[in-house]
Design a protein around this motif. Structure first.
Motif, mmCIF file in Angstrom:
data_model
loop_
_atom_site.group_PDB
_atom_site.id
_atom_site.type_symbol
_atom_site.label_atom_id
_atom_site.label_comp_id
_atom_site.label_asym_id
_atom_site.label_seq_id
_atom_site.Cartn_x
_atom_site.Cartn_y
_atom_site.Cartn_z
ATOM 1 N N GLU A 1 13.023 22.586 -18.138
ATOM 2 C CA GLU A 1 12.870 21.716 -16.966
ATOM 3 C C GLU A 1 11.507 21.059 -17.038
ATOM 4 O OE1 GLU A 1 12.590 21.961 -12.053
ATOM 5 O OE2 GLU A 1 13.357 23.662 -13.216
ATOM 6 N N ILE A 2 11.469 19.753 -16.856
ATOM 7 C CA ILE A 2 10.223 19.011 -16.839
ATOM 8 C C ILE A 2 10.126 18.256 -15.515
ATOM 9 C CG2 ILE A 2 11.242 17.043 -18.089
ATOM 10 C CD1 ILE A 2 8.430 16.630 -19.330
ATOM 11 N N THR A 3 8.965 18.363 -14.867
ATOM 12 C CA THR A 3 8.780 17.765 -13.543
ATOM 13 C C THR A 3 7.477 16.977 -13.515
ATOM 14 O OG1 THR A 3 9.947 19.581 -12.442
ATOM 15 C CG2 THR A 3 8.504 18.221 -11.075
ATOM 16 N N GLY A 4 7.550 15.761 -13.032
ATOM 17 C CA GLY A 4 6.365 14.956 -12.770
ATOM 18 C C GLY A 4 6.189 14.795 -11.271
ATOM 19 N N PHE A 5 4.958 14.817 -10.805
ATOM 20 C CA PHE A 5 4.729 14.742 -9.360
ATOM 21 C C PHE A 5 3.499 13.883 -9.060
ATOM 22 C CE2 PHE A 5 2.947 18.621 -11.111
ATOM 23 C CZ PHE A 5 1.622 18.594 -10.697
ATOM 24 N N TYR A 6 3.536 13.264 -7.892
ATOM 25 C CA TYR A 6 2.436 12.404 -7.441
ATOM 26 C C TYR A 6 2.303 12.552 -5.933
ATOM 27 C CZ TYR A 6 -0.159 8.223 -6.084
ATOM 28 O OH TYR A 6 -1.069 7.372 -5.533
ATOM 29 N N THR A 7 1.065 12.719 -5.462
ATOM 30 C CA THR A 7 0.788 12.844 -4.031
ATOM 31 C C THR A 7 -0.373 11.939 -3.662
ATOM 32 O OG1 THR A 7 1.576 15.126 -3.894
ATOM 33 C CG2 THR A 7 0.079 14.392 -2.175
ATOM 34 N N HIS A 8 -0.185 11.152 -2.628
ATOM 35 C CA HIS A 8 -1.256 10.343 -2.048
ATOM 36 C C HIS A 8 -1.628 10.964 -0.702
ATOM 37 C CE1 HIS A 8 -3.679 6.838 -0.995
ATOM 38 N NE2 HIS A 8 -3.116 6.897 0.194
ATOM 39 N N VAL A 9 -2.910 11.293 -0.542
ATOM 40 C CA VAL A 9 -3.375 11.950 0.684
ATOM 41 C C VAL A 9 -4.320 11.015 1.422
ATOM 42 C CG1 VAL A 9 -4.440 14.001 1.676
ATOM 43 C CG2 VAL A 9 -3.250 14.167 -0.510
ATOM 44 N N ARG A 10 -4.062 10.856 2.713
ATOM 45 C CA ARG A 10 -4.935 10.047 3.575
ATOM 46 C C ARG A 10 -5.747 10.981 4.471
ATOM 47 N NH1 ARG A 10 -3.680 7.810 8.615
ATOM 48 N NH2 ARG A 10 -1.471 8.325 8.308
ATOM 49 N N ASN A 11 -7.019 10.655 4.648
ATOM 50 C CA ASN A 11 -7.934 11.498 5.450
ATOM 51 C C ASN A 11 -8.114 12.891 4.846
ATOM 52 O OD1 ASN A 11 -8.424 9.527 7.315
ATOM 53 N ND2 ASN A 11 -7.083 10.357 8.894
ATOM 54 N N ILE A 12 -8.131 12.999 3.531
ATOM 55 C CA ILE A 12 -8.252 14.308 2.907
ATOM 56 C C ILE A 12 -9.575 14.969 3.309
ATOM 57 C CG2 ILE A 12 -9.298 13.401 0.781
ATOM 58 C CD1 ILE A 12 -7.679 15.590 -0.699
ATOM 59 N N MET A 13 -9.528 16.286 3.564
ATOM 60 C CA MET A 13 -10.709 17.040 3.981
ATOM 61 C C MET A 13 -11.478 17.506 2.751
ATOM 62 S SD MET A 13 -9.047 19.412 6.979
ATOM 63 C CE MET A 13 -7.628 18.812 7.905
ATOM 64 N N VAL A 14 -12.743 17.133 2.681
ATOM 65 C CA VAL A 14 -13.603 17.510 1.564
ATOM 66 C C VAL A 14 -14.970 17.914 2.116
ATOM 67 C CG1 VAL A 14 -12.447 16.051 -0.145
ATOM 68 C CG2 VAL A 14 -14.294 15.111 1.245
ATOM 69 N N ARG A 15 -15.674 18.767 1.368
ATOM 70 C CA ARG A 15 -17.037 19.142 1.739
ATOM 71 C C ARG A 15 -17.993 18.043 1.302
ATOM 72 N NH1 ARG A 15 -17.371 25.503 -0.102
ATOM 73 N NH2 ARG A 15 -15.827 26.289 1.384
ATOM 74 N N ARG A 16 -18.813 17.608 2.242
ATOM 75 C CA ARG A 16 -19.749 16.541 1.939
ATOM 76 C C ARG A 16 -21.079 16.812 2.655
ATOM 77 N NH1 ARG A 16 -17.047 15.827 -1.695
ATOM 78 N NH2 ARG A 16 -15.861 14.001 -2.341
ATOM 79 N N PRO A 17 -22.198 16.264 2.138
ATOM 80 C CA PRO A 17 -23.474 16.376 2.850
ATOM 81 C C PRO A 17 -23.340 15.843 4.269
ATOM 82 C CG PRO A 17 -23.822 15.531 0.629
ATOM 83 C CD PRO A 17 -22.333 15.548 0.851
ATOM 84 N N TYR A 18 -24.035 16.495 5.205
ATOM 85 C CA TYR A 18 -23.839 16.199 6.620
ATOM 86 C C TYR A 18 -25.199 16.204 7.305
ATOM 87 C CZ TYR A 18 -21.116 16.402 11.015
ATOM 88 O OH TYR A 18 -20.527 16.137 12.218
ATOM 89 N N SER A 19 -25.293 15.508 8.393
ATOM 90 C CA SER A 19 -26.529 15.472 9.170
ATOM 91 C C SER A 19 -26.315 16.229 10.474
ATOM 92 C CB SER A 19 -26.928 14.022 9.461
ATOM 93 O OG SER A 19 -28.068 13.978 10.284
#
Length: 391
Positions: free
Chosen positions: A200-218
């Motif tokens: 079995e071979i599977t290809g997948f694709y996901t587009h995420v909007r507003n993805i949560m990531v760690r970033r520098p913050y004030s």
């Protein structure tokens, strides 16, 4: 407690978790089946902390991991899905699910961080759906495609937790955090070459909007604050505009005889956010290979597990400063090395009531850390389990 320090910090969390599920099924016709139901969960978290001088036994208040007031997390969902056989060649699967998620946290003692807010309140809902179909061109082949949407609202860890992710860096709450939305496509081909071999071979694709990531913050205009007595750079979980995740996986089975079979799986994934940074939770190449033997009451599995390498320039930005968690290359930069383990497990069922299971893991005693865990995995180890069924 830090080395040679008399100050001991204790943080304690108490969790109450309640859930209720209702799952129903109804056959509308010979070719149409409906599944529907509802799910509700409620989490209550109490967070306490204090600091003790182990020499004088004096106790002092300390900052808590979660807000020290009320922490409630409530979810409610309704769903319905259907499976419809158009004919001998086509099968359609479709579904809808509505999720409502509410989070409430209050800060009673704001003296440790002086947050500009004393309450975090979020309420989010979304309707998600999926549509998939299976095509059977001939007896030994299947083609599957699935389109779906996804939704993940911030939970208590995402929105309200305060913790040091590494020395000199602290993660603070972000009351403006918004949910993630995903749009997914996967396509699979399943093929039986003969009665003994299948892949079995599977290809997948996901587009995420507003993805949560760690970033520098004030934090109140400051890039650094003191946390547990250490000047720490401020980070927070924030929303990036978008991200793309894609990959391919392959699974294969070969039955060499009635007792002996081979199995293999392989997955490779890539993911980047809108700034072209690698996503932290996208793992390196991984897979496994199994040699399985089964004879009457005996079963054995000799298997190899492996993970690929992530070089220093491919690590996500928030991981590149964590020299305490990763191997260092010749330039002194952290990277995630490749690793593999050889393992053996077997089971024996002398009676219908008794099952004996045992195994030897990491036989070669390799030292490795699963990607982004920061924890060294177990070395060579042995286990045995006895399972007794009285039913």
């Amino acid at each position: 407690r830090k080395v040679d320090s008399p100050e001991l910090t204790l943080r304690t969390e108490l969790f109450d978790v309640f859930s209720l599920n209702v799952d129903l099924k109804k056959a509308l016709s010979d070719s149409w089946t409906l599944y529907y139901g509802s799910e509700m969960t409620f989490n209550n978290v109490s967070s306490r902390a204090y600091r003790e001088n182990i020499e004088t036994e004096e106790e002092f208040l300390e900052s808590t991991r979660y807000p020290d007031g009320t922490n409630h997390y409530f979810t409610l969902a309704f769903y319905g899905s259907g499976k419809y056989h158009l004919n001998d060649k086509f099968i359609i699967n479709t579904g809808l699910r509505y999720n409502y998620i509410q989070l409430k946290s209050t800060i009673e003692d704001n003296s440790f961080f002086n947050f500009p807010f004393s309450r975090i309140s979020m309420a989010n809902g979304a309707l998600n759906g999926s549509l998939g179909w299976t095509y059977l061109p001939y007896d030994k082949a299947q083609l599957k495609m699935n389109l779906s949407t996804g939704f993940r609202a911030p939970n208590l860890d995402d929105a309200a937790k305060v913790f040091d992710s590494e020395p000199g860096r602290v993660i603070v709450p972000n009351e403006d955090l918004e949910p993630e939305y995903s749009y997914n496509l996967d396509l699979s081909w399943i093929q039986s070459i003969n009665e003994f071999v299948q892949f079995e071979i599977t290809g997948f694709y996901t587009h995420v909007r507003n993805i949560m990531v760690r970033r520098p913050y004030s934090f109140e205009g400051q890039d650094y604050i003191f946390y547990d007595g250490v000047q720490s750079e401020v980070y927070a979980l924030a929303n990036a505009s978008k991200a793309n995740i894609y990959g391919i996986s392959l699974n294969a089975e070969a039955h060499l005889s009635s007792a002996l079979s081979l199995e293999s799986d392989f997955t490779i994934m890539k993911g980047k956010d809108s700034d072209q940074n690698t996503l932290r939770h996208v793992p390196p190449l991984y897979g496994g290979f199994h040699i399985k033997w089964s004879q009457k009451k005996w079963n054995a599995d000799l298997y190899l597990l492996y993970n690929g390498k992530i070089p220093a320039d491919k690590l996500t930005p928030e991981e590149q400063s964590k020299t305490h968690m990763y191997e260092l290359n010749d330039e002194g930069r952290p990277y995630s090395p490749a690793w593999y383990t050889v393992n053996l497990k077997f089971s024996f069922q002398p009676t219908d009531m008794l099952l004996i299971q045992s195994g030897l893991e990491n036989i070669l005693n390799h030292r490795y850390r699963p990607y982004a865990s920061g924890i060294v995995a177990p070395g060579r180890n042995f286990y045995i389990a006895l399972r007794l069924s009285l039913g």
